[in-house]
Design an enzyme around this catalytic site. Structure first.
Site, short mmCIF file in Angstrom:
data_model
loop_
_atom_site.label_atom_id
_atom_site.label_comp_id
_atom_site.label_asym_id
_atom_site.label_seq_id
_atom_site.Cartn_x
_atom_site.Cartn_y
_atom_site.Cartn_z
N TYR A 121 -2.78 -1.31 10.10
CA TYR A 121 -2.76 -1.36 8.49
C TYR A 121 -1.61 -0.95 7.99
O TYR A 121 -0.89 -1.51 7.31
CB TYR A 121 -4.08 -0.71 7.96
CG TYR A 121 -4.06 -0.89 6.60
CD1 TYR A 121 -4.64 -2.11 6.00
CD2 TYR A 121 -3.79 0.08 5.71
CE1 TYR A 121 -4.71 -2.03 4.40
CE2 TYR A 121 -3.80 0.01 4.34
CZ TYR A 121 -4.23 -0.98 3.79
OH TYR A 121 -4.43 -1.21 2.27
N SER A 135 0.73 -0.98 0.04
CA SER A 135 0.01 -0.11 0.05
C SER A 135 0.74 1.28 -0.12
O SER A 135 2.07 1.39 0.55
CB SER A 135 -0.84 0.00 1.36
OG SER A 135 -1.52 1.40 1.41
#
Length: 729
Positions: A610, A597
Site C-alpha cells: 500500500y 496517502s
C-alpha cells in the site's frame, strides 16, 4: 366527452375536501401533469375568490393567479399571487391615461410594476405578466394553456378560419399580441362583443378558457384540446400519417449501437464548441417522433422557420441548428466538419438577427450559440446550464415539432415574426427577471465524475460537489453502491423539470455507473456513458483504492502486490489516459484529482504494498500534471487514515487494528463503538487530536476541483490532522 388525447383526472372526492385556494392548486396540478395540455413552466390558472380584508374584515374579491416563474405541475399555494380584483380593474384607467398621452409602449411595462400596489395580504409572490388576461375576463375561474394541438392551429397560416371551422361560436380569436395589459384589454373587448364566448384562440400562442365553476372550467379546457387534437389527427391520417409526415423520410436512422457510438464520439467535441462563452450540459433525444422529424425532407425548411409559441423559443432560441448530414454515406469527420460550419453560420445569423431587431435600450446580445442541434440519423441534442434546463429545452423543442406536425397536417406552419420574437426574447421585463435569478453556484455548469463514490471519501465528495451545483456521475466497481449515492443526491435535489431524454440521457442531476478502473475498455465505456448522459465532463476525482496488509511473516502474496498497484496506481493512470482523449476533444479546461496517502512518505510496518503504491501515485500526479498541461490541472489529496465510513475498514480489519495496537475492546462490542475507538487512536497520533472524517477529505477534493486553486497543479494537498512523521523533508 370521451377523451383520447388528454387525461381526465378530476376526482370530486378530493376536490370536495379542499378550500377554494387549494382547489385552484389542485386544478393547476392536474392540468400541469399532462404535457399534452401545457409545457413545463407554461400556462396560467386563476380563481376569483371572496376573502376577508385583513385590515377591515370586510369581504373583498381577490384574484389568485399563478405567479411569475411557477410550474403548474409542481405549484403549491405559495406559488400563487393574490391581488385585489377591483384594484386590478382600476388600473385600466391609469393605463388609458398614459396611452392617451402617447406612452402606450412604456405603459405596458409600467403596469407590471403597478401590480404590487394591488397585492392582497402582503403576498410576496410576484405576479405574472399574464395577470390582466385573468383579471379582465368574466369567468371566476380561468385556464390559459399551451397544448400542442391548440398551438398547431394557432401557428397555422389560416388560424382564424380554422378556429371558426373547428370550434364554431364557442371560441373567439385574437391575433398575436405580446402577453400583458393590452392583450387583456383586447380579450375583454372580445367578450363584450361576443358575450356567449367561453374561450379565445391566441394567435401563435395558445388559448384561454373560463367558467364560473372550477370543475366546469377544467372540463371545458380538456374539451377544447380534445376537439383540436381529434381534428388534427383525422387529417394527419388522411394525408398518410407517420409515413408522409414532414414530406416523408429523406434519411434513415442509424441502428442503436451505431447511433449511440456516434453520439458518444461527437458530443464532447460539440459541447466544447457550444460552450465557448459558458459551459452547457446536454440532453439527447433519439426516440421515434424526433427521429421522424430530423430525417424528413421538410426538416430543414421547418427548422429554419423557428418556433411559434413564446414559451418555446425562450428556451430553444429563435431557431435550432439543423445539420444536413447523411448518416448512410458520411462519416464522423464529415459530421464534425458540417457541425463546425453550421455553428459559425448560426452565430453569424444570430448576430444579424440581434442587430436587425434591437432597440436603443435592448440588453446586450446573449450567447449566440444554439441550444438545440438537429442531426439526421442521430436525433436532437439540447443544451442548458444544467441537466434540468437541458431537459426542459428538449421538452420544448419536442413540443415545437408536434406543433409543426399538426399545423402542416391541417394547413401551413408559420412562425412568429422575428421582430416579435426578439421583443419577447429581449423584453426588458424578461431581462429584469433573469437578473433576479439567484447567482449560480460555484460548480454550476460543471460535470464531475467521482470514481469510488459508492462509499467513504468518494461518497462524501460526490455529495460535496453536488451541493456546489455540479452534475455528478457516481462511479464504483459495485454499480449498485454508485447508484445508491446518485439516488441520495437526486432525492435531495430533485429530478428537475422537463421531459426526460432518451436512454441513459434520461437522468437527473446525478447518475450512478459501474466501472473497473483496472480495465481500459471498462473505463472507456463509462466515459462514453457520461458523454451520452451529460454531453461530456469537466472534472474527475479518483478515490478508489485498496489496502492489502502483509501477512504475519511480513510478506504479501505476489498477486496481492499486483492487485494493489493495479488499483492504486495503474487504475488512476488508465483513467487519466482515457479521459485525456475526451478532454482534448472537448477543448475545455478540466481538473483531475487523484488520491495518494500520508503513507506515501511514511514507511510503516505491515503495509509495504500500500505505502509504495501510494508513493508511486504521488509521483503519478506530478507526471500527469506535465503530460496534461495546460488543458487539465492534475493534483492529489493525501489523507491519513480515515476509519469512519471507509470501505477499507470492515469490522474484521477494525478488530485486527485494535488488537495490533493493544486497544481494549469487547468481542460483542457494536461496530460503531469499535470504529470510534480506532479513529480516536489514530487522531491521538496527530497534532490536532481530532478524528479525520470523509467530510474533511471531501473539502480538499472540492477545493482542487473548484477555481479557488485554479493556478495549482502537480501538488498534493495533505489532510492528515497534522501527522508530523509525514512532514516533507
Amino acid at each position: 366527452m370521451s377523451y383520447h388525447y388528454v387525461s381526465y383526472l378530476w376526482d370530486d372526492t378530493v376536490a370536495a375536501s379542499l378550500d377554494p385556494v387549494a382547489r385552484l392548486v389542485y386544478r393547476s396540478n392536474l392540468l400541469g401533469s399532462d404535457q399534452r395540455i401545457t409545457n413545463t413552466g407554461g400556462g396560467n390558472t386563476s380563481s376569483k375568490l371572496t376573502e376577508r380584508d385583513p385590515l377591515t374584515g370586510a369581504p373583498v374579491e381577490v384574484l389568485w393567479v399563478k405567479g411569475s416563474g411557477g410550474d403548474l405541475r409542481t405549484s403549491k399555494r405559495e406559488n400563487f399571487a393574490s391581488l385585489y380584483q377591483p384594484k386590478l380593474l382600476d388600473l385600466q384607467r391609469l393605463y388609458a391615461t398614459r396611452a392617451d398621452k402617447g406612452l402606450k409602449s412604456s405603459a405596458e411595462d409600467d403596469m407590471v410594476g403597478m401590480y404590487t400596489h394591488a397585492t392582497f395580504n402582503l403576498n410576496p409572490r410576484a405576479s405574472s405578466i399574464d395577470t390582466p388576461l385573468h383579471a379582465f375576463l368574466p369567468g371566476r375561474h380561468v385556464d390559459h394553456m399551451h397544448p400542442n394541438a391548440i398551438i398547431a392551429i394557432a401557428a397555422s397560416a389560416n388560424c382564424e378560419r380554422l378556429t371558426r371551422e373547428i370550434f364554431g361560436d364557442a371560441m373567439a380569436y385574437v391575433p398575436w399580441m405580446r402577453p400583458g395589459f393590452e392583450l387583456g384589454l383586447a380579450m375583454q373587448e372580445i367578450v363584450r362583443r361576443q358575450p356567449g364566448v367561453r374561450a379565445i384562440m391566441m394567435g401563435q400562442h395558445g388559448f384561454i378558457a373560463w367558467d364560473d365553476d372550477d370543475k366546469a372550467c377544467y372540463t371545458r379546457t380538456l374539451d377544447f384540446i380534445e376537439r383540436a387534437a381529434t381534428y388534427i389527427e383525422e387529417r394527419y391520417a388522411a394525408r398518410g400519417g407517420d409515413a408522409a409526415a414532414f414530406g416523408g423520410a429523406k434519411y434513415q436512422t442509424l441502428d442503436e449501437p451505431r447511433r449511440r457510438a456516434t453520439l458518444a464520439a461527437v458530443l464532447p467535441w460539440l459541447r466544447g464548441q457550444v460552450s465557448r462563452e459558458r459551459r452547457f450540459v446536454g440532453t439527447i433525444q433519439d426516440d421515434t417522433p424526433i427521429l421522424r422529424f430530423v430525417n424528413s425532407h421538410d426538416a430543414p425548411r421547418l427548422a429554419e422557420l423557428g418556433t411559434s409559441c413564446p414559451d418555446h423559443f425562450l428556451r430553444t432560441k429563435i431557431k435550432p441548428l439543423y445539420v444536413d448530414w447523411n448518416p448512410q454515406s458520411e462519416d464522423l469527420a464529415a459530421l464534425k466538419g458540417k457541425l463546425a460550419a453550421g455553428l459559425e453560420q448560426y452565430r453569424r445569423d444570430y448576430a444579424a438577427y440581434y442587430d436587425r431587431c434591437k432597440h436603443a435600450n435592448s440588453p446586450a446580445m446573449r450567447d449566440p450559440n444554439p441550444t438545440v442541434v438537429l442531426i439526421p440519423g442521430l436525433g436532437m441534442i439540447a443544451w442548458g446550464k444544467d441537466k434540468s434546463e437541458s431537459r426542459v429545452t428538449a421538452e420544448f423543442y419536442n413540443c415545437a415539432v408536434e406543433v409543426m406536425r399538426g399545423a402542416e397536417a391541417i394547413d401551413r406552419y408559420v412562425a412568429l415574426p422575428q421582430q416579435e420574437a426578439f421583443d419577447i426574447e429581449y423584453w426588458l421585463l424578461e431581462e429584469a427577471k433573469l437578473k433576479r435569478m439567484p447567482a449560480e453556484k460555484e460548480l454550476a455548469r460543471q460535470i464531475a465524475v467521482v470514481i469510488g463514490a459508492g462509499s467513504g471519501i468518494g461518497r462524501e465528495t460526490a455529495h460535496r460537489l453536488a451541493r456546489e451545483g455540479a452534475q455528478l456521475v457516481c462511479v464504483d466497481l459495485m454499480e449498485g453502491a454508485a447508484q445508491s449515492t446518485a439516488k441520495e443526491i437526486t432525492d435531495r435535489l430533485g429530478l428537475g423539470i422537463g421531459v426526460a431524454g432518451s436512454g441513459i440521457s434520461n437522468c437527473g442531476p446525478a447518475l450512478g455507473l459501474g466501472a473497473n478502473i483496472t480495465d481500459r475498455a471498462s473505463i472507456r465505456h463509462m466515459l462514453d456513458q457520461v458523454a451520452l448522459a451529460y454531453g461530456g465532463f469537466d472534472a474527475i476525482v479518483v478515490t478508489a483504492g485498496v489496502f492489502v496488509p502483509s501477512d504475519t511473516t511480513g510478506h504479501i502474496p505476489d498477486e496481492k502486490w499486483a492487485l494493489t498497484f493495479n488499483i492504486n496506481v495503474t487504475g488512476s493512470y488508465l483513467v487519466a489516459d482515457e479521459a485525456a482523449k475526451t478532454w482534448r476533444d472537448q477543448g475545455l479546461r478540466g481538473s483531475l484529482v487523484l488520491t495518494t496517502s500520508a503513507n506515501a512518505v511514511v514507511a510503516k510496518k505491515g503495509s509495504v504494498a500500500y505505502d509504495t503504491s501510494k508513493a508511486a501515485a504521488s509521483h503519478l500526479v506530478r507526471e500527469l500534471a506535465i503530460e496534461l498541461a495546460p488543458l487539465v490541472r492534475v493534483n492529489g489529496v493525501a489523507p491519513a487514515t480515515v476509519v469512519q465510513g471507509s470501505a477499507m475498514f470492515p469490522r474484521d480489519r477494525v478488530i485486527g487494528s485494535l488488537a495490533k495496537y493493544n486497544i481494549a475492546f469487547a468481542a460483542d462490542e457494536p461496530t460503531d463503538s469499535l470504529v470510534r475507538k480506532l479513529a480516536q487512536f489514530y487522531a491521538d497520533r496527530t497534532l490536532t487530536k481530532a478524528p479525520i472524517t470523509p467530510g474533511d477529505q471531501a473539502e480538499a477534493y472540492f477545493l482542487l476541483v473548484s477555481s479557488r486553486l485554479a493556478k495549482t497543479t502537480g501538488q498534493i494537498l495533505t489532510v492528515d490532522g497534522g501527522l508530523h512523521e509525514a512532514f516533507l523533508r
